[in-house]
Write a protein that holds these residues in place. Structure first.
Motif, mmCIF file in Angstrom:
data_model
loop_
_atom_site.group_PDB
_atom_site.id
_atom_site.type_symbol
_atom_site.label_atom_id
_atom_site.label_comp_id
_atom_site.label_asym_id
_atom_site.label_seq_id
_atom_site.Cartn_x
_atom_site.Cartn_y
_atom_site.Cartn_z
ATOM 1 N N ALA A 147 0.838 -1.203 0.000
ATOM 2 C CA ALA A 147 0.000 0.000 0.000
ATOM 3 C C ALA A 147 0.872 1.251 0.000
ATOM 4 C CB ALA A 147 -0.944 -0.002 1.208
ATOM 5 N N ASP A 148 1.956 1.229 0.767
ATOM 6 C CA ASP A 148 2.864 2.374 0.819
ATOM 7 C C ASP A 148 3.598 2.554 -0.509
ATOM 8 O OD1 ASP A 148 4.123 4.579 1.969
ATOM 9 O OD2 ASP A 148 5.742 3.368 2.803
ATOM 10 N N LEU A 149 4.055 1.461 -1.097
ATOM 11 C CA LEU A 149 4.711 1.546 -2.405
ATOM 12 C C LEU A 149 3.763 2.100 -3.464
ATOM 13 C CD1 LEU A 149 6.747 -1.777 -2.481
ATOM 14 C CD2 LEU A 149 7.655 0.547 -2.346
ATOM 15 N N LYS A 150 2.532 1.624 -3.466
ATOM 16 C CA LYS A 150 1.533 2.105 -4.414
ATOM 17 C C LYS A 150 1.278 3.599 -4.226
ATOM 18 C CE LYS A 150 -3.274 1.426 -5.798
ATOM 19 N NZ LYS A 150 -4.527 0.717 -5.509
ATOM 20 N N LEU A 151 1.111 4.020 -2.976
ATOM 21 C CA LEU A 151 0.902 5.428 -2.671
ATOM 22 C C LEU A 151 2.072 6.272 -3.172
ATOM 23 C CD1 LEU A 151 -0.632 7.717 -1.146
ATOM 24 C CD2 LEU A 151 0.666 7.044 0.878
ATOM 25 N N SER A 152 3.276 5.819 -2.889
ATOM 26 C CA SER A 152 4.473 6.564 -3.303
ATOM 27 C C SER A 152 4.574 6.677 -4.822
ATOM 28 C CB SER A 152 5.725 5.884 -2.757
ATOM 29 O OG SER A 152 5.703 5.866 -1.355
ATOM 30 N N LEU A 153 4.324 5.587 -5.517
ATOM 31 C CA LEU A 153 4.422 5.599 -6.981
ATOM 32 C C LEU A 153 3.327 6.453 -7.619
ATOM 33 C CD1 LEU A 153 5.338 1.868 -7.637
ATOM 34 C CD2 LEU A 153 6.836 3.866 -7.878
ATOM 35 N N GLN A 154 2.138 6.447 -7.041
ATOM 36 C CA GLN A 154 1.035 7.231 -7.596
ATOM 37 C C GLN A 154 1.246 8.725 -7.430
ATOM 38 O OE1 GLN A 154 -2.342 5.606 -5.475
ATOM 39 N NE2 GLN A 154 -3.015 4.475 -7.275
ATOM 40 N N HIS A 155 1.969 9.128 -6.378
ATOM 41 C CA HIS A 155 2.003 10.553 -6.034
ATOM 42 C C HIS A 155 3.388 11.192 -6.040
ATOM 43 C CE1 HIS A 155 -2.227 10.748 -5.127
ATOM 44 N NE2 HIS A 155 -2.132 9.661 -4.385
ATOM 45 N N PHE A 156 4.397 10.517 -6.582
ATOM 46 C CA PHE A 156 5.731 11.116 -6.488
ATOM 47 C C PHE A 156 5.855 12.412 -7.263
ATOM 48 C CE2 PHE A 156 6.363 8.381 -10.150
ATOM 49 C CZ PHE A 156 7.224 9.084 -10.966
ATOM 50 N N ASN A 157 4.987 12.678 -8.230
ATOM 51 C CA ASN A 157 5.008 13.959 -8.944
ATOM 52 C C ASN A 157 4.077 14.995 -8.326
ATOM 53 O OD1 ASN A 157 6.944 13.643 -10.972
ATOM 54 N ND2 ASN A 157 5.534 12.450 -12.215
ATOM 55 N N ASP A 158 3.354 14.623 -7.279
ATOM 56 C CA ASP A 158 2.407 15.531 -6.628
ATOM 57 C C ASP A 158 3.006 16.262 -5.434
ATOM 58 O OD1 ASP A 158 0.383 14.739 -8.401
ATOM 59 O OD2 ASP A 158 -0.189 13.053 -7.122
ATOM 60 N N VAL A 159 4.292 16.043 -5.180
ATOM 61 C CA VAL A 159 4.946 16.636 -4.016
ATOM 62 C C VAL A 159 5.806 17.810 -4.446
ATOM 63 C CG1 VAL A 159 6.548 16.223 -2.111
ATOM 64 C CG2 VAL A 159 4.941 14.428 -2.801
ATOM 65 N N GLU A 160 5.486 18.992 -3.902
ATOM 66 C CA GLU A 160 6.293 20.180 -4.185
ATOM 67 C C GLU A 160 7.619 20.121 -3.421
ATOM 68 O OE1 GLU A 160 6.131 24.953 -3.318
ATOM 69 O OE2 GLU A 160 4.243 23.885 -3.605
ATOM 70 N N LYS A 161 7.532 19.744 -2.146
ATOM 71 C CA LYS A 161 8.730 19.563 -1.337
ATOM 72 C C LYS A 161 8.398 18.714 -0.123
ATOM 73 C CE LYS A 161 8.608 24.355 0.158
ATOM 74 N NZ LYS A 161 9.417 25.503 0.584
ATOM 75 N N ALA A 162 9.442 18.116 0.429
ATOM 76 C CA ALA A 162 9.261 17.242 1.588
ATOM 77 C C ALA A 162 10.389 17.471 2.581
ATOM 78 C CB ALA A 162 9.234 15.778 1.159
ATOM 79 N N ALA A 163 9.999 17.652 3.837
ATOM 80 C CA ALA A 163 10.959 17.766 4.935
ATOM 81 C C ALA A 163 10.930 16.451 5.698
ATOM 82 C CB ALA A 163 10.590 18.922 5.856
ATOM 83 N N ILE A 164 12.072 15.791 5.767
ATOM 84 C CA ILE A 164 12.189 14.523 6.477
ATOM 85 C C ILE A 164 13.021 14.776 7.731
ATOM 86 C CG2 ILE A 164 12.895 12.106 6.328
ATOM 87 C CD1 ILE A 164 10.750 12.991 4.220
ATOM 88 N N ILE A 165 12.408 14.575 8.889
ATOM 89 C CA ILE A 165 13.067 14.842 10.160
ATOM 90 C C ILE A 165 13.373 13.505 10.825
ATOM 91 C CG2 ILE A 165 12.877 15.942 12.420
ATOM 92 C CD1 ILE A 165 10.654 17.046 9.578
ATOM 93 N N THR A 166 14.658 13.207 10.981
ATOM 94 C CA THR A 166 15.049 11.932 11.577
ATOM 95 C C THR A 166 16.506 11.971 11.997
ATOM 96 O OG1 THR A 166 15.041 9.524 11.281
ATOM 97 C CG2 THR A 166 15.727 10.843 9.401
ATOM 98 N N GLU A 167 16.827 11.089 12.917
ATOM 99 C CA GLU A 167 18.215 10.867 13.295
ATOM 100 C C GLU A 167 18.718 9.557 12.704
ATOM 101 O OE1 GLU A 167 20.107 13.127 14.707
ATOM 102 O OE2 GLU A 167 18.405 14.463 14.995
#
Length: 119
Positions: free
Chosen positions: A63-83
């Protein structure tokens, strides 16, 4: 577990991941993303990733892979916060693949990450 975070900007989808991700949580994120895309041509992501332990099931992963593939062009920018170093490294790859800009921030930089993604 995926927790949706409240934010002031309607074009920002903000969430926190701790532990394992379920299919139901992926579906909830997908529904929110679809709702935001009805209002905006592109959206912005704010993701706090803490102690990611993977997926509860193979269905959640797909489900996550499908979501990512369907919407990778719909993201203007992404902030990933992690250590998590391996996730930090993946942000460099994601920045080359998705249509928008992806930046890594350390946990201490959460305010800066939210300011950047909201701009």
């Amino acid at each position: 577990m995926v927790t949706i975070l409240e934010n002031q900007d309607d074009d920002v989808l903000a969430f926190r991941i701790i532990g394992k991700i379920s299919k139901e949580e992926v579906d909830k994120v997908s529904d929110l993303l679809d709702t935001k895309l009805k209002l905006h041509k592109k959206i912005k992501l704010y993701a706090e990733i803490k102690e990611l332990e993977g997926y509860e099931s193979i269905d959640a992963l797909f489900a996550d892979l499908k979501l990512s593939l369907q919407h990778f062009n719909d993201v203007e920018k992404a902030a990933i916060i992690t250590e998590e170093k391996w996730i930090h490294n993946l942000t460099h790859i994601a920045d080359k693949i998705i249509g928008g800009e992806v930046r890594h921030f350390h946990v201490a930089q959460e305010p800066e990450a939210l300011q950047w993604v909201s701009a």
